[in-house]
Design a protein around this motif. Structure first.
Motif, PDB file in Angstrom:
ATOM      1  N   UNK A   3       0.840  -1.193   0.000  1.00 27.26           N
ATOM      2  CA  UNK A   3       0.000   0.000   0.000  1.00 27.26           C
ATOM      3  C   UNK A   3       0.877   1.247   0.000  1.00 27.26           C
ATOM      4  N   UNK A   4       0.419   2.279  -0.668  1.00 23.80           N
ATOM      5  CA  UNK A   4       1.189   3.516  -0.735  1.00 23.80           C
ATOM      6  C   UNK A   4       1.345   4.115   0.656  1.00 23.80           C
ATOM      7  N   UNK A   5       2.510   4.683   0.892  1.00 27.59           N
ATOM      8  CA  UNK A   5       2.800   5.296   2.184  1.00 27.59           C
ATOM      9  C   UNK A   5       1.994   6.572   2.346  1.00 27.59           C
ATOM     10  N   UNK A   6       1.357   6.724   3.502  1.00 31.94           N
ATOM     11  CA  UNK A   6       0.578   7.928   3.794  1.00 31.94           C
ATOM     12  C   UNK A   6       1.485   9.153   3.698  1.00 31.94           C
ATOM     13  N   UNK A   7       1.176  10.100   2.797  1.00 32.11           N
ATOM     14  CA  UNK A   7       2.065  11.265   2.634  1.00 32.11           C
ATOM     15  C   UNK A   7       2.072  12.181   3.849  1.00 32.11           C
ATOM     16  N   UNK A   8       1.013  12.136   4.662  1.00 30.91           N
ATOM     17  CA  UNK A   8       0.976  12.944   5.887  1.00 30.91           C
ATOM     18  C   UNK A   8       1.805  12.246   6.956  1.00 30.91           C
ATOM     19  N   UNK A   9       2.848  12.886   7.415  1.00 33.40           N
ATOM     20  CA  UNK A   9       3.742  12.264   8.387  1.00 33.40           C
ATOM     21  C   UNK A   9       3.077  12.015   9.726  1.00 33.40           C
ATOM     22  N   UNK A  10       3.422  10.904  10.361  1.00 31.78           N
ATOM     23  CA  UNK A  10       2.952  10.599  11.707  1.00 31.78           C
ATOM     24  C   UNK A  10       3.932  11.217  12.705  1.00 31.78           C
ATOM     25  N   UNK A  11       3.408  11.870  13.737  1.00 33.71           N
ATOM     26  CA  UNK A  11       4.277  12.488  14.745  1.00 33.71           C
ATOM     27  C   UNK A  11       4.941  11.386  15.560  1.00 33.71           C
ATOM     28  N   UNK A  12       6.227  11.188  15.359  1.00 27.76           N
ATOM     29  CA  UNK A  12       6.952  10.082  15.966  1.00 27.76           C
ATOM     30  C   UNK A  12       7.384  10.367  17.392  1.00 27.76           C
ATOM     31  N   UNK A  13       7.147  11.565  17.889  1.00 31.57           N
ATOM     32  CA  UNK A  13       7.708  11.969  19.175  1.00 31.57           C
ATOM     33  C   UNK A  13       6.965  11.353  20.357  1.00 31.57           C
ATOM     34  N   UNK A  14       7.720  11.108  21.428  1.00 30.61           N
ATOM     35  CA  UNK A  14       7.149  10.787  22.739  1.00 30.61           C
ATOM     36  C   UNK A  14       7.012  12.107  23.489  1.00 30.61           C
ATOM     37  N   UNK A  15       5.824  12.382  24.015  1.00 28.87           N
ATOM     38  CA  UNK A  15       5.544  13.656  24.681  1.00 28.87           C
ATOM     39  C   UNK A  15       5.342  13.412  26.167  1.00 28.87           C
ATOM     40  N   UNK A  16       5.968  14.239  26.980  1.00 25.20           N
ATOM     41  CA  UNK A  16       5.801  14.114  28.420  1.00 25.20           C
ATOM     42  C   UNK A  16       6.003  15.476  29.065  1.00 25.20           C
ATOM     43  N   UNK A  17       5.466  15.619  30.277  1.00 23.86           N
ATOM     44  CA  UNK A  17       5.667  16.825  31.080  1.00 23.86           C
ATOM     45  C   UNK A  17       6.847  16.587  32.014  1.00 23.86           C
ATOM     46  N   UNK A  18       7.768  17.545  32.064  1.00 27.34           N
ATOM     47  CA  UNK A  18       8.977  17.397  32.874  1.00 27.34           C
ATOM     48  C   UNK A  18       9.111  18.591  33.818  1.00 27.34           C
ATOM     49  N   UNK A  19       9.771  18.354  34.963  1.00 29.19           N
ATOM     50  CA  UNK A  19      10.039  19.411  35.937  1.00 29.19           C
ATOM     51  C   UNK A  19      11.496  19.840  35.841  1.00 29.19           C
ATOM     52  N   UNK A  20      11.731  21.133  35.913  1.00 26.92           N
ATOM     53  CA  UNK A  20      13.087  21.675  35.826  1.00 26.92           C
ATOM     54  C   UNK A  20      13.680  21.741  37.227  1.00 26.92           C
ATOM     55  N   UNK A  21      14.846  21.100  37.438  1.00 26.88           N
ATOM     56  CA  UNK A  21      15.456  21.096  38.771  1.00 26.88           C
ATOM     57  C   UNK A  21      16.296  22.349  38.996  1.00 26.88           C
ATOM     58  N   UNK A  24      10.329  14.035  22.503  1.00 27.67           N
ATOM     59  CA  UNK A  24      11.551  13.274  22.240  1.00 27.67           C
ATOM     60  C   UNK A  24      11.370  12.439  20.987  1.00 27.67           C
ATOM     61  N   UNK A  25      12.222  12.686  20.005  1.00 28.81           N
ATOM     62  CA  UNK A  25      12.292  11.871  18.798  1.00 28.81           C
ATOM     63  C   UNK A  25      13.487  10.925  18.912  1.00 28.81           C
ATOM     64  N   UNK A  26      13.679  10.095  17.928  1.00 22.61           N
ATOM     65  CA  UNK A  26      14.793   9.153  17.972  1.00 22.61           C
ATOM     66  C   UNK A  26      16.140   9.862  17.982  1.00 22.61           C
ATOM     67  N   UNK A  27      16.205  11.049  17.374  1.00 21.27           N
ATOM     68  CA  UNK A  27      17.494  11.721  17.222  1.00 21.27           C
ATOM     69  C   UNK A  27      17.608  13.060  17.935  1.00 21.27           C
ATOM     70  N   UNK A  28      16.529  13.544  18.565  1.00 18.50           N
ATOM     71  CA  UNK A  28      16.582  14.863  19.177  1.00 18.50           C
ATOM     72  C   UNK A  28      15.543  15.008  20.284  1.00 18.50           C
ATOM     73  N   UNK A  29      15.745  16.013  21.118  1.00 21.81           N
ATOM     74  CA  UNK A  29      14.820  16.345  22.198  1.00 21.81           C
ATOM     75  C   UNK A  29      14.518  17.838  22.104  1.00 21.81           C
ATOM     76  N   UNK A  30      13.250  18.203  22.136  1.00 22.39           N
ATOM     77  CA  UNK A  30      12.835  19.600  22.141  1.00 22.39           C
ATOM     78  C   UNK A  30      12.006  19.863  23.388  1.00 22.39           C
ATOM     79  N   UNK A  31      12.213  21.018  24.005  1.00 20.96           N
ATOM     80  CA  UNK A  31      11.530  21.356  25.253  1.00 20.96           C
ATOM     81  C   UNK A  31      10.804  22.678  25.053  1.00 20.96           C
ATOM     82  N   UNK A  32       9.537  22.714  25.480  1.00 25.12           N
ATOM     83  CA  UNK A  32       8.672  23.854  25.222  1.00 25.12           C
ATOM     84  C   UNK A  32       8.105  24.416  26.519  1.00 25.12           C
ATOM     85  N   UNK A  33       7.943  25.732  26.546  1.00 24.40           N
ATOM     86  CA  UNK A  33       7.257  26.414  27.639  1.00 24.40           C
ATOM     87  C   UNK A  33       6.065  27.144  27.048  1.00 24.40           C
TER      88      UNK A  33
END
Length: 253
Positions: A189-207, A234-243
């Protein structure tokens, strides 16, 4: 029942019918140091063409990345995927084939439109294609290999698959997987052109050291966020943190 020994029916798959997936833990020399790798194996059940990808963890984002990259390289998606009962896919094992499937895994399968099929417990022969492939990769690719660093593993693995593994004559079929794959490709089957968000999302506390934790690693954020709760992707190759939706830190993994 008459012989006292188990009997088995060989599994035969139609082109485009199924793929099999499995993880293995293997060691490779990275800059002279033995390093444990988590190796993802995705194998087409009919042609036996396969994709091998190396990671350092077996988390959701690594699993999703491995499957997405496999579908991209293969150029499509089979009708169903055959898995063991890995924790990133199955939250609870019920009787027989009953499974409580992880919500993120179910969303990924729905996005790529394949039907997940989970093996019976302790029944590795139900995904024998990929189980055999695990041993083949360990013996013929990873054994004795040394890499400059982790980034060199994947290019070497893909080159080996393209020039050695998929062009050999397979003992069971007496044909080359690359030739059988050319016949199977049209049934994917053709690959869905709309990308799936591969990231793991979690809430983190800043120490107090303005760090946030993920998988035993610490990642820095601007000191003004000490004591706050931020969103980490968190993706396989990077981590991004948002406020509050704004990107405040970006790190390679």
């Amino acid at each position: 029942q008459t012989s006292g020994r188990g009997t088995f029916v060989p599994l035969i798959f139609q082109p485009g019918e199924a793929f099999q997936f499995d993880w293995s833990e293997d060691y490779a020399l990275l800059n002279g140091r033995p390093t444990k790798l988590q190796v993802a194996h995705t194998k087409l059940s009919h042609s036996r063409a396969f994709i091998t990808r190396a990671y350092l963890l077996q988390t959701h984002e690594m699993l999703f990345d491995a499957l997405t990259q496999a579908f991209r390289v293969l150029g499509g998606v089979p009708q169903r995927g055959i898995f063991d009962n890995m924790k990133t896919a199955v939250d609870r094992i019920g009787q027989g084939k009953v499974r409580q499937v992880n919500a993120r895994f179910a969303a990924m399968a729905s996005h790529y439109l394949f039907e997940p099929d989970f093996c019976n417990v302790a029944s590795g022969w139900e995904q024998g294609r990929v189980e055999n492939g695990v041993g083949y990769v360990k013996k013929n690719f990873l054994a004795g290999q040394e890499f400059i660093d982790f980034s060199a593993v994947q290019p070497a693995a893909q080159l080996w698959v393209d020039t050695v593994a998929d062009v050999r004559v397979h003992g069971a079929t007496q044909r080359r997987p690359v030739d059988m794959f050319e016949e199977e490709r049209a049934q994917l089957k053709r690959l869905n052109p709309a990308g799936f968000d591969l990231a793991r999302v979690r809430t983190v506390s800043v120490n107090k050291q303005f760090r946030v934790a993920l998988d035993s690693n610490a990642y820095s954020v601007p000191s003004r966020h000490v004591g706050q709760r931020l969103t980490m992707k968190a993706w396989a190759d990077r981590v991004c943190i948002y406020a509050k939706g704004d990107l405040v830190a970006h790190h390679p993994r």
